[in-house]
Each structure stands twice: as C-alpha cells, then as structure tokens.
Design an enzyme around this catalytic site. Structure first.
Site, PDB file in Angstrom:
ATOM      1  N   PRO A 106      -1.198  18.684 -19.957  1.00 43.95           N
ATOM      2  CG  PRO A 106      -0.089  17.884 -18.044  1.00 43.95           C
ATOM      3  CD  PRO A 106      -1.449  18.038 -18.657  1.00 43.95           C
ATOM      4  CB  VAL A 107       1.041  17.472 -24.764  1.00 43.81           C
ATOM      5  CG1 VAL A 107       1.805  16.696 -25.817  1.00 43.81           C
ATOM      6  CG2 VAL A 107      -0.438  17.102 -24.783  1.00 43.81           C
TER       7      VAL A 107
ATOM      8  CE1 TYR B 194       8.334   0.455 -13.960  1.00 43.75           C
ATOM      9  CE2 TYR B 194       8.382   1.127 -16.271  1.00 43.75           C
ATOM     10  CZ  TYR B 194       7.878   0.313 -15.265  1.00 43.75           C
ATOM     11  OH  TYR B 194       6.934  -0.646 -15.561  1.00 43.75           O
TER      12      TYR B 194
ATOM     13  NE  ARG C  83       5.479   5.691 -23.965  1.00 47.17           N
ATOM     14  CZ  ARG C  83       6.528   6.298 -24.495  1.00 47.17           C
ATOM     15  NH1 ARG C  83       6.742   6.264 -25.814  1.00 47.17           N
ATOM     16  NH2 ARG C  83       7.397   6.950 -23.737  1.00 47.17           N
TER      17      ARG C  83
ATOM     18  NE  ARG D 116       8.141  10.466 -18.719  1.00 48.45           N
ATOM     19  CZ  ARG D 116       7.223   9.497 -18.874  1.00 48.45           C
ATOM     20  NH1 ARG D 116       7.419   8.528 -19.757  1.00 48.45           N
ATOM     21  NH2 ARG D 116       6.126   9.493 -18.169  1.00 48.45           N
TER      22      ARG D 116
ATOM     23  CE  LYS E 121       8.551  -4.280 -14.085  1.00 44.26           C
ATOM     24  NZ  LYS E 121       7.738  -4.963 -13.027  1.00 44.26           N
TER      25      LYS E 121
ATOM     26  CG  LEU F   1      -2.034  -1.120   1.156  1.00 44.24           C
ATOM     27  CD1 LEU F   1      -3.032  -0.952   2.304  1.00 44.24           C
ATOM     28  CD2 LEU F   1      -2.788  -1.198  -0.178  1.00 44.24           C
TER      29      LEU F   1
ATOM     30  CB  THR G 208       7.322  -2.798 -18.599  1.00 45.80           C
ATOM     31  OG1 THR G 208       7.180  -1.734 -19.535  1.00 45.80           O
ATOM     32  CG2 THR G 208       8.731  -2.704 -18.016  1.00 45.80           C
ATOM     33  CG  ASP G 209       6.305  -1.786 -23.926  1.00 42.99           C
ATOM     34  OD1 ASP G 209       6.452  -1.115 -22.885  1.00 42.99           O
ATOM     35  OD2 ASP G 209       5.561  -1.418 -24.861  1.00 42.99           O
ATOM     36  CD  GLU G 210       8.322   2.484 -19.919  1.00 44.96           C
ATOM     37  OE1 GLU G 210       9.334   3.010 -19.445  1.00 44.96           O
ATOM     38  OE2 GLU G 210       7.189   2.967 -19.813  1.00 44.96           O
TER      39      GLU G 210
HETATM   40  P1  NAD Z   1       0.816   0.517  -9.815  1.00 45.47           P
HETATM   41  O1  NAD Z   1       1.882   1.504  -9.509  1.00 45.47           O
HETATM   42  O2  NAD Z   1      -0.549   0.993 -10.116  1.00 45.47           O
HETATM   43  O3  NAD Z   1       0.687  -0.532  -8.598  1.00 45.47           O
HETATM   44  C1  NAD Z   1       1.796  -1.088  -7.976  1.00 45.47           C
HETATM   45  C2  NAD Z   1       1.316  -1.811  -6.723  1.00 45.47           C
HETATM   46  O4  NAD Z   1       2.453  -2.426  -6.097  1.00 45.47           O
HETATM   47  C3  NAD Z   1       0.693  -0.890  -5.673  1.00 45.47           C
HETATM   48  O5  NAD Z   1      -0.478  -1.467  -5.148  1.00 45.47           O
HETATM   49  C4  NAD Z   1       1.757  -0.770  -4.610  1.00 45.47           C
HETATM   50  O6  NAD Z   1       1.234  -0.531  -3.303  1.00 45.47           O
HETATM   51  C5  NAD Z   1       2.422  -2.136  -4.708  1.00 45.47           C
HETATM   52  N1  NAD Z   1       3.808  -2.142  -4.210  1.00 45.47           N
HETATM   53  C6  NAD Z   1       4.795  -1.266  -4.511  1.00 45.47           C
HETATM   54  N2  NAD Z   1       5.922  -1.583  -3.861  1.00 45.47           N
HETATM   55  C7  NAD Z   1       5.649  -2.713  -3.151  1.00 45.47           C
HETATM   56  C8  NAD Z   1       6.419  -3.544  -2.303  1.00 45.47           C
HETATM   57  N3  NAD Z   1       7.701  -3.265  -2.041  1.00 45.47           N
HETATM   58  N4  NAD Z   1       5.841  -4.629  -1.753  1.00 45.47           N
HETATM   59  C9  NAD Z   1       4.536  -4.904  -2.006  1.00 45.47           C
HETATM   60  N5  NAD Z   1       3.746  -4.148  -2.785  1.00 45.47           N
HETATM   61  C10 NAD Z   1       4.302  -3.057  -3.365  1.00 45.47           C
HETATM   62  O7  NAD Z   1       1.391  -0.354 -11.004  1.00 45.47           O
HETATM   63  P2  NAD Z   1       0.620  -1.018 -12.249  1.00 45.47           P
HETATM   64  O8  NAD Z   1       0.480  -0.011 -13.315  1.00 45.47           O
HETATM   65  O9  NAD Z   1      -0.562  -1.733 -11.746  1.00 45.47           O
HETATM   66  O10 NAD Z   1       1.730  -2.067 -12.728  1.00 45.47           O
HETATM   67  C11 NAD Z   1       1.768  -3.378 -12.182  1.00 45.47           C
HETATM   68  C12 NAD Z   1       2.938  -4.124 -12.794  1.00 45.47           C
HETATM   69  O11 NAD Z   1       2.782  -4.171 -14.199  1.00 45.47           O
HETATM   70  C13 NAD Z   1       4.284  -3.456 -12.538  1.00 45.47           C
HETATM   71  O12 NAD Z   1       5.240  -4.460 -12.303  1.00 45.47           O
HETATM   72  C14 NAD Z   1       4.586  -2.714 -13.831  1.00 45.47           C
HETATM   73  O13 NAD Z   1       5.972  -2.603 -14.029  1.00 45.47           O
HETATM   74  C15 NAD Z   1       3.940  -3.636 -14.838  1.00 45.47           C
HETATM   75  N6  NAD Z   1       3.448  -3.001 -16.073  1.00 45.47           N
HETATM   76  C16 NAD Z   1       2.661  -1.891 -16.026  1.00 45.47           C
HETATM   77  C17 NAD Z   1       2.158  -1.354 -17.216  1.00 45.47           C
HETATM   78  C18 NAD Z   1       1.262  -0.147 -17.224  1.00 45.47           C
HETATM   79  O14 NAD Z   1       0.990   0.395 -18.301  1.00 45.47           O
HETATM   80  N7  NAD Z   1       0.746   0.322 -16.093  1.00 45.47           N
HETATM   81  C19 NAD Z   1       2.483  -1.944 -18.439  1.00 45.47           C
HETATM   82  C20 NAD Z   1       3.313  -3.080 -18.448  1.00 45.47           C
HETATM   83  C21 NAD Z   1       3.776  -3.601 -17.261  1.00 45.47           C
HETATM   84  O1  DAU Z   2       5.079   0.648 -21.784  1.00 43.19           O
HETATM   85  C1  DAU Z   2       4.675   0.146 -20.544  1.00 43.19           C
HETATM   86  C2  DAU Z   2       4.830   1.218 -19.493  1.00 43.19           C
HETATM   87  O2  DAU Z   2       3.808   2.168 -19.733  1.00 43.19           O
HETATM   88  C3  DAU Z   2       4.746   0.687 -18.068  1.00 43.19           C
HETATM   89  O3  DAU Z   2       5.825  -0.165 -17.834  1.00 43.19           O
HETATM   90  C4  DAU Z   2       4.781   1.836 -17.046  1.00 43.19           C
HETATM   91  O4  DAU Z   2       4.590   1.331 -15.746  1.00 43.19           O
HETATM   92  C5  DAU Z   2       3.657   2.793 -17.388  1.00 43.19           C
HETATM   93  O5  DAU Z   2       3.718   3.908 -16.519  1.00 43.19           O
HETATM   94  C6  DAU Z   2       3.758   3.252 -18.844  1.00 43.19           C
HETATM   95  O6  DAU Z   2       4.928   4.101 -19.029  1.00 43.19           O
HETATM   96  P1  DAU Z   2       4.863   5.468 -19.897  1.00 43.19           P
HETATM   97  O7  DAU Z   2       5.950   6.348 -19.448  1.00 43.19           O
HETATM   98  O8  DAU Z   2       4.763   5.162 -21.347  1.00 43.19           O
HETATM   99  O9  DAU Z   2       3.409   5.992 -19.403  1.00 43.19           O
HETATM  100  P2  DAU Z   2       2.861   7.446 -19.010  1.00 43.19           P
HETATM  101  O10 DAU Z   2       1.379   7.313 -18.849  1.00 43.19           O
HETATM  102  O11 DAU Z   2       3.619   8.065 -17.896  1.00 43.19           O
HETATM  103  O12 DAU Z   2       3.153   8.289 -20.317  1.00 43.19           O
HETATM  104  C7  DAU Z   2       2.629   7.892 -21.582  1.00 43.19           C
HETATM  105  C8  DAU Z   2       3.149   8.883 -22.611  1.00 43.19           C
HETATM  106  O13 DAU Z   2       2.546  10.163 -22.366  1.00 43.19           O
HETATM  107  C9  DAU Z   2       4.641   9.109 -22.533  1.00 43.19           C
HETATM  108  O14 DAU Z   2       5.157   9.294 -23.848  1.00 43.19           O
HETATM  109  C10 DAU Z   2       4.779  10.406 -21.731  1.00 43.19           C
HETATM  110  C11 DAU Z   2       3.518  11.173 -22.111  1.00 43.19           C
HETATM  111  N1  DAU Z   2       2.969  12.057 -21.046  1.00 43.19           N
HETATM  112  C12 DAU Z   2       2.768  11.533 -19.815  1.00 43.19           C
HETATM  113  C13 DAU Z   2       2.266  12.309 -18.793  1.00 43.19           C
HETATM  114  C14 DAU Z   2       2.048  11.745 -17.413  1.00 43.19           C
HETATM  115  C15 DAU Z   2       2.657  13.371 -21.339  1.00 43.19           C
HETATM  116  O15 DAU Z   2       2.801  13.843 -22.482  1.00 43.19           O
HETATM  117  N2  DAU Z   2       2.137  14.154 -20.329  1.00 43.19           N
HETATM  118  C16 DAU Z   2       1.958  13.684 -19.061  1.00 43.19           C
HETATM  119  O16 DAU Z   2       1.510  14.466 -18.177  1.00 43.19           O
END
Ligand code: NAD
Ligand code: DAU
Length: 357
Positions: free
Chosen positions: A214-215, A159, A223, A291, A163, A34, A133-135
C-alpha cells in the site's frame, strides 16, 4: 558506573542495547513499558548477560524512576522510549501526549533531582541524552536545503508535535536547571527488529505473503534513510563526545522517494526469493488514499556531527537494505510472532476500507 536506557525493547533501543552488550563492559539497564512496539524477543540473544538488567515500567512512573536511579547510580540516561508511529498518532494522539510529553517531563524531573544530588565529578560528567526525530522540522519543498540544527521547528503530526514538545522540555531543563542534556534528531531508520507497521518491514512482509503493497498518495514523498546500526553508533559518539546542551542531526545522506524504495525492495525479493509465486513482486504495488497531513520531504544535513564528532554512516542504502531484507528472510519466527494477535487489528484499522489514491 552504568547507563539506563528507556524504550530498549523497541526497534532502535533494542539495536542499541544489543550493540552495547556486545562491545562494552559497563552495565546497561533497560526500562521499557512493553507496549505493542516493545518486544522482549528482540533481546532474547542476550540470555542471562551479566551486564544487562531489564525493568518493565513506564517513564512516567516517578516512584519507579527514583528507585532505579538510586539503585543503579547511572552516569547517563538515554531516552529512546516513545510512541513512534505517525499513522497511529492520527488515530489516537493521546498515548503520544502521555508518553512523549508527560512521560518525558516526569523522567526529566527525576533525573534532575538525582543529578542535583550527585557529588563532583559525577555531577559534571552526567549526561541525559534524548533521542528525537527530524520530523520536528516539518516538511521540505523539493529544492529546500536539508534540515540543520538551526532549522525552525514546524511539526505537522500529533507524533512530531509531541516529540517537538519533548525536545523543548529537554532544552528547558538544560537552560533552567543546568541538567547536562544532549539531543539527537535523526532521519528514518530501517534494519533488523523494526516493527512491521513502518514502511520497509511492512512492504517486505506483505510482499512475502502476496498481499498488496500500500503506497500512500502518489508515492513521491521523500525520506532520508539511515541503517539503524549507524544511528546507534552516532548516539554513542554523541554520548561520549557531544558538547553539553547541543543538538545533533543524524542522517544517511540517502534521500529516496517512497515508490523507489518499494520498487527496490521488490527487486531484492525477486532476487533473494527466486521460488516465490508472487514474482515479480512489483505487481503487488497498490496506490491507497494518502496519510492526512503527509509531510512531503525530509532531508538531514549531518555536517555538524561529521565535522565536530567525526561520525559518518558505514552502510549505503543499497548495502543496508540488502542486509535488512536478508534479516527478515532469516527471522521468520520473529515475524510470525509479531504478526499474530493485535498487529492484525492495526492492519485492518489502517488499511481496510482506506480507498484508492
Ligand atoms: P518503537 O516504537 O519501535 O519502540 C518504542 C519503545 O518504547 C517500545 O519498546 C515501547 O514499549 C517503549 N515505550 C513506549 N512507551 C513507553 C513508556 N511510557 N515507558 C517506557 N517505555 C515505553 O520506536 P523506535 O522506532 O525504536 O524509536 C525509538 C526512538 O527513536 C523514539 O523516541 C523515536 O521518536 C525516535 N526516532 C525513531 C526513528 C525511526 O525511524 N524509527 C527515527 C528518528 C527518531
Ligand atoms: O523521520 C523520522 C521518523 O521516521 C521517525 O521519527 C518515526 O518514528 C518513524 O516512524 C518514521 O516516520 P515516517 O512517517 O516517515 O515513517 P513510515 O515508515 O511510517 O513511513 C515512511 C513513508 O512511507 C512515509 O512517507 C509514509 C509512507 N508509507 C508508510 C506506510 C506505513 C506508505 O506509503 N505506505 C505505508 O503503508
């Protein structure tokens, strides 16, 4: 039998837990620290579901992990827990190293000793599924082929580097100790319960309150978007049918430029909130400083999971985005709860005084 998920109070983990509890009878245990991103409100609809157990704790807490594994005797552990926001990793990488690298290491160590002591056939059938993640593959040029499972790792942010390190540890525990692992590398998710620091929910909530959208940079970064329910379905397919030791790329075949995503959101809000005084929402778009190290393009080649395991996304970007916007409109209390408190501190830190593009 049961399964343990970590990070099940976050965005993707909560969607996974909810769909599991709706469709499976097998008990599910959710270990979550949490952090700011973990929200028990995401799981409130489970009430006192008989198959669901929540445990607050850290994936780096070895004693707690050993107890949990001994008590619940899971057939699988799914690791969703992570620090997940690229911008936060730029301001403060240490939490990312602690949870994503060191935490995953501790989790792997405890899983290894639990798995090694299992009798057959439980030892053979056990799975450790690591959600990645694909990142980790870095950034593509405009005409480069999409990421395949064989694409070399080239992470560019703290990040993605953390990963990538965790993926390498998972691979090493398979090859060195024989732990039956699976790794998934997914593209950008969107959908219900996503914390509004990420592009899509941030733009929706800002637009609804007439704040700037904010772009970053020129808005031309690409993406490859996937609806979260499709990601959760893919993880279940990999868990049940994936070949031990393999990695699977998961993506929606839906590449979009950021600016186009924001414009589409604005058009949806114009339609779904006809009484808004901020229409047309597009006029709120503001270009801000980019960024640092911003990856230009991600794209996933999901041929392997489609041909080997028969998974395909069920939502298009248009249908998934409409569902998502509707969910945020219908769940204002969830949004208000999140956007009070420490969320404001983050918004000030990342966007105040950021400057124009
Ligand atoms: P999120 O940030 O919404 O949630 C992360 C969760 O992990 C939270 O509930 C947090 O409390 C918990 N957490 C963090 N540190 C912890 C710890 N030390 N021990 C136990 N719990 C902990 O993340 P998300 O977007 O749901 O992503 C979940 C997974 O999927 C991540 O591993 C992320 O890298 C991966 N992922 C995310 C995306 C995306 O677009 N969001 C895409 C591809 C992969
Ligand atoms: O590709 C998978 C990843 O996607 C996951 O592993 C990450 O956990 C998840 O956060 C996401 O990463 P991105 O950096 O791609 O996501 P984000 O939503 O932060 O940003 C998406 C795109 O939008 C990126 O090119 C940055 C841009 N952006 C983001 C924010 C927050 C903006 O232009 N303005 C913003 O305010």
């Amino acid at each position: 039998m049961s399964i343990i998920v970590t990070g099940g109070a976050g965005f993707i983990g909560a969607n996974f837990v909810l769909s599991w509890a709706q469709s499976a009878t097998e008990p599910i245990v959710n270990l979550d620290k949490l952090t700011y991103a973990g929200n028990p409100g995401n799981l409130v609809s489970l009430g006192t579901h008989p198959s669901y157990t929540f445990v607050r704790g850290d994936i780096g807490d070895r004693r707690l992990l050993a107890e949990l594994l001994a008590d619940h005797r899971p057939r699988a552990v799914l690791n969703f827990a992570a620090e997940s926001h690229v911008d936060r990793s730029i301001y403060g990488p240490e939490d990312f190293i602690q949870t994503n690298v060191v935490g995953t290491f501790h989790l792997l160590e405890e899983v290894r000793s639990y798995w090694a002591a299992l009798p057959e056939p439980q030892q053979r059938d056990f799975r450790f599924l690591h959600v990645s993640t694909d990142e980790v593959y870095g950034s593509l040029g405009p005409t480069d082929p999409a990421f395949r499972e064989t694409t070399a790792y080239a992470p560019n942010s703290p990040y993605s580097a953390s990963k990538a390190a965790s993926d390498h540890l998972v691979r090493a525990y398979l090859h060195t100790y024989g732990v039956p692992t699976l790794t998934t590398n997914c593209s950008n998710n969107y959908g219900p319960y996503q914390f509004p620091e990420k592009l899509i929910p941030l733009m929706i909530l800002n637009a609804l309150s007439g704040k700037p959208l904010p772009v970053y940079g020129d808005g031309q970064n690409v993406r490859d978007w996937l609806f979260v329910g499709d990601h959760c379905a893919a993880i279940r397919v990999v868990l049940e049918k994936g070949r031990v030791g393999e990695t699977y790329n998961i993506g929606g075949n839906s590449e979009q430029r950021n600016l186009d995503v924001v414009r589409t959101l604005c058009a949806l809000l114009d339609e779904l909130v006809p009484t808004s005084s901020y229409r047309p929402h597009e006029k709120l778009i503001t270009y801000v400083k980019d960024r640092p190290g911003h990856d230009r393009r991600y794209a996933i080649d999901a041929t392997k999971i489609r041909t080997e395991l028969g998974w395909e996304p069920s939502e298009t970007f248009a249908s998934g985005l409409r569902k998502t916007v509707s969910w945020y409109l219908d769940n204002r209390a969830w949004c208000d709860n999140i956007t009070s408190g420490s969320y404001r501190t983050w918004m000030d830190r990342n966007y105040e005084n950021r400057g124009a593009a």
